[in-house]
Scaffold this active site. Structure first.
Site, PDB file in Angstrom:
ATOM      1  N   SER A 151       0.864  -1.186   0.000  1.00  0.00           N
ATOM      2  CA  SER A 151       0.000   0.000   0.000  1.00  0.00           C
ATOM      3  C   SER A 151       0.895   1.227   0.000  1.00  0.00           C
ATOM      4  CB  SER A 151      -0.856  -0.003   1.268  1.00  0.00           C
ATOM      5  OG  SER A 151      -1.427   1.289   1.482  1.00  0.00           O
ATOM      6  N   TYR A 164      -1.569  -0.629  10.666  1.00  0.00           N
ATOM      7  CA  TYR A 164      -1.774  -1.049   9.273  1.00  0.00           C
ATOM      8  C   TYR A 164      -0.571  -0.657   8.425  1.00  0.00           C
ATOM      9  CZ  TYR A 164      -3.710  -1.252   4.534  1.00  0.00           C
ATOM     10  OH  TYR A 164      -3.918  -1.526   3.206  1.00  0.00           O
TER      11      TYR A 164
HETATM   12  P1  NDP Z   1     -11.343  -6.454   0.461  1.00  0.00           P
HETATM   13  O1  NDP Z   1     -11.765  -6.348   1.892  1.00  0.00           O
HETATM   14  O2  NDP Z   1     -12.360  -6.283  -0.596  1.00  0.00           O
HETATM   15  O3  NDP Z   1     -10.581  -7.828   0.219  1.00  0.00           O
HETATM   16  C1  NDP Z   1      -9.863  -8.512   1.229  1.00  0.00           C
HETATM   17  C2  NDP Z   1      -9.822  -9.982   0.857  1.00  0.00           C
HETATM   18  O4  NDP Z   1      -9.029 -10.685   1.824  1.00  0.00           O
HETATM   19  C3  NDP Z   1     -11.180 -10.638   0.834  1.00  0.00           C
HETATM   20  O5  NDP Z   1     -11.257 -11.464  -0.305  1.00  0.00           O
HETATM   21  C4  NDP Z   1     -11.200 -11.457   2.097  1.00  0.00           C
HETATM   22  O6  NDP Z   1     -12.019 -12.593   1.883  1.00  0.00           O
HETATM   23  C5  NDP Z   1      -9.742 -11.848   2.204  1.00  0.00           C
HETATM   24  N1  NDP Z   1      -9.384 -12.265   3.553  1.00  0.00           N
HETATM   25  C6  NDP Z   1      -9.577 -11.571   4.700  1.00  0.00           C
HETATM   26  N2  NDP Z   1      -9.158 -12.290   5.733  1.00  0.00           N
HETATM   27  C7  NDP Z   1      -8.721 -13.467   5.248  1.00  0.00           C
HETATM   28  C8  NDP Z   1      -8.187 -14.635   5.830  1.00  0.00           C
HETATM   29  N3  NDP Z   1      -7.994 -14.733   7.153  1.00  0.00           N
HETATM   30  N4  NDP Z   1      -7.857 -15.678   5.032  1.00  0.00           N
HETATM   31  C9  NDP Z   1      -8.045 -15.601   3.706  1.00  0.00           C
HETATM   32  N5  NDP Z   1      -8.529 -14.496   3.082  1.00  0.00           N
HETATM   33  C10 NDP Z   1      -8.862 -13.459   3.847  1.00  0.00           C
HETATM   34  O7  NDP Z   1     -10.192  -5.363   0.311  1.00  0.00           O
HETATM   35  P2  NDP Z   1      -9.167  -4.992  -0.876  1.00  0.00           P
HETATM   36  O8  NDP Z   1      -9.455  -5.734  -2.108  1.00  0.00           O
HETATM   37  O9  NDP Z   1      -9.073  -3.530  -0.893  1.00  0.00           O
HETATM   38  O10 NDP Z   1      -7.807  -5.526  -0.230  1.00  0.00           O
HETATM   39  C11 NDP Z   1      -6.865  -6.329  -0.909  1.00  0.00           C
HETATM   40  C12 NDP Z   1      -5.470  -5.882  -0.487  1.00  0.00           C
HETATM   41  O11 NDP Z   1      -5.235  -4.566  -0.973  1.00  0.00           O
HETATM   42  C13 NDP Z   1      -5.226  -5.825   1.019  1.00  0.00           C
HETATM   43  O12 NDP Z   1      -3.964  -6.369   1.291  1.00  0.00           O
HETATM   44  C14 NDP Z   1      -5.244  -4.332   1.303  1.00  0.00           C
HETATM   45  O13 NDP Z   1      -4.481  -4.013   2.441  1.00  0.00           O
HETATM   46  C15 NDP Z   1      -4.630  -3.803   0.033  1.00  0.00           C
HETATM   47  N6  NDP Z   1      -4.864  -2.368  -0.259  1.00  0.00           N
HETATM   48  C16 NDP Z   1      -6.134  -1.888  -0.433  1.00  0.00           C
HETATM   49  C17 NDP Z   1      -6.342  -0.553  -0.679  1.00  0.00           C
HETATM   50  C18 NDP Z   1      -7.700   0.030  -0.790  1.00  0.00           C
HETATM   51  O14 NDP Z   1      -7.837   1.270  -0.736  1.00  0.00           O
HETATM   52  N7  NDP Z   1      -8.763  -0.779  -0.964  1.00  0.00           N
HETATM   53  C19 NDP Z   1      -5.198   0.373  -0.824  1.00  0.00           C
HETATM   54  C20 NDP Z   1      -3.925  -0.241  -0.677  1.00  0.00           C
HETATM   55  C21 NDP Z   1      -3.770  -1.566  -0.410  1.00  0.00           C
HETATM   56  P3  NDP Z   1     -12.779 -13.447   3.017  1.00  0.00           P
HETATM   57  O15 NDP Z   1     -13.394 -12.465   3.958  1.00  0.00           O
HETATM   58  O16 NDP Z   1     -13.784 -14.205   2.175  1.00  0.00           O
HETATM   59  O17 NDP Z   1     -11.757 -14.335   3.623  1.00  0.00           O
END
Ligand code: NDP
Length: 257
Positions: A151, A164
């Protein structure tokens, strides 16, 4: 491999974590569209089943594995399944993550731990389970990819986002080291550093101050879409094997920092 063919990732096997929503979901669809067989991993099995159906409807190939990446045994079992059913992964999008800002003085220790468990320990569980497959694939085919989702918080300063941001600094610094280590084996390592992307990430935030800040940011600019980030991952994976985009910062045009 060429960036100019319609299916530049044909023959490749991509594992995407955090594939049930947001950036992971969009990237799984993108990589499948570029010809990769995709393994989609997250906890919500129903969401993964819908995603697999959508990919297959469009002529792509996908397998769902419902697993919690904070559970090392579950991740190892997932890797064993990928090896047995698909011959191993040559592209890993290590993307699952959670963002839970709060003033440090509130001592939201459960949320600190949740972020460290997923963004650091979960990330490492996935690297540990799949790196042998990436190294083997690179030896056989001349290239493999490990792409970690970091990020802009890895470098920039956001008060109340300290824990974070520190987990993402870990991801970026780890990626730079692993690139130096694994590049000699033809495994490319990249860190993707997005600014604000509209996903479910923001919906888990409970802190009032952070929610207000996010609401203001939404009014002030057009956020990135998950597809914007997916495009970047597809692009870097399709580059010639000699080219490794080490770190990609992708910002909404209107976001200053
Ligand atoms: P989402 O919350 O939409 O996606 C997060 C994903 O992680 C979900 O598919 C969730 O699925 C999965 N997840 C959460 N916990 C677990 C677990 N214990 N085991 C397996 N899977 C897990 O957010 P984003 O798409 O935004 O996030 C994706 C990445 O991008 C993250 O690393 C975030 O930090 C990073 N990011 C996002 C930004 C933003 O502004 N959105 C900016 C910069 C970085 P489930 O709950 O089904 O397990």
């Amino acid at each position: 491999m060429s960036t100019h063919t319609a299916k530049p990732l044909a023959g490749r096997v991509a594992v995407v974590t955090g594939a049930s929503s947001g950036i992971g979901e969009a990237t799984a669809e993108k990589l499948a569209g570029l010809g990769a067989r995709v393994v989609v991993l997250a906890r919500r099995a129903e969401r993964l089943a819908d995603l697999v159906a959508r990919i297959e409807q469009r002529g792509g190939s996908a397998v769902a594995i419902a697993a919690d990446v904070t559970d090392p045994a579950a991740v190892r079992a997932a890797a064993d399944r990928v090896a047995a059913e698909l011959g191993g992964a040559d592209l890993l999008f290590n993307n699952a993550g959670v963002m839970l800002p709060a003033p440090v003085e509130e001592l939201a220790t459960a949320q600190w731990q949740q972020q460290i468990d997923l963004n650091v320990s979960g990330l490492m569980n996935v690297i540990g389970a799949f790196t042998p497959q990436l190294v083997a694939a690179a030896a056989e085919r001349g290239v493999a990819d490990l792409v970690n989702t970091s990020s802009i918080a890895a470098l920039n300063i956001f008060p109340t986002f300290a824990v974070y941001s520190a987990t993402k600094a870990y991801v970026t610094h780890l990626s730079r080291h692993l690139r130096a280590e694994l590049g000699a084996k033809q495994v490319r390592v990249s860190a993707i550093e997005p600014g604000i992307v509209g996903t479910e990430l923001q919906s888990h935030v409970t802190d009032r101050g952070a929610l207000d800040w996010l609401a203001g940011a939404k009014d002030a600019m057009e956020w990135l879409t998950p597809e914007d980030v997916a495009e970047t991952v597809g692009f870097l994976a399709a580059l010639p094997p000699r080219v490794n985009l080490q770190q990609v910062t992708i910002m909404p045009t209107g976001q200053a920092s």
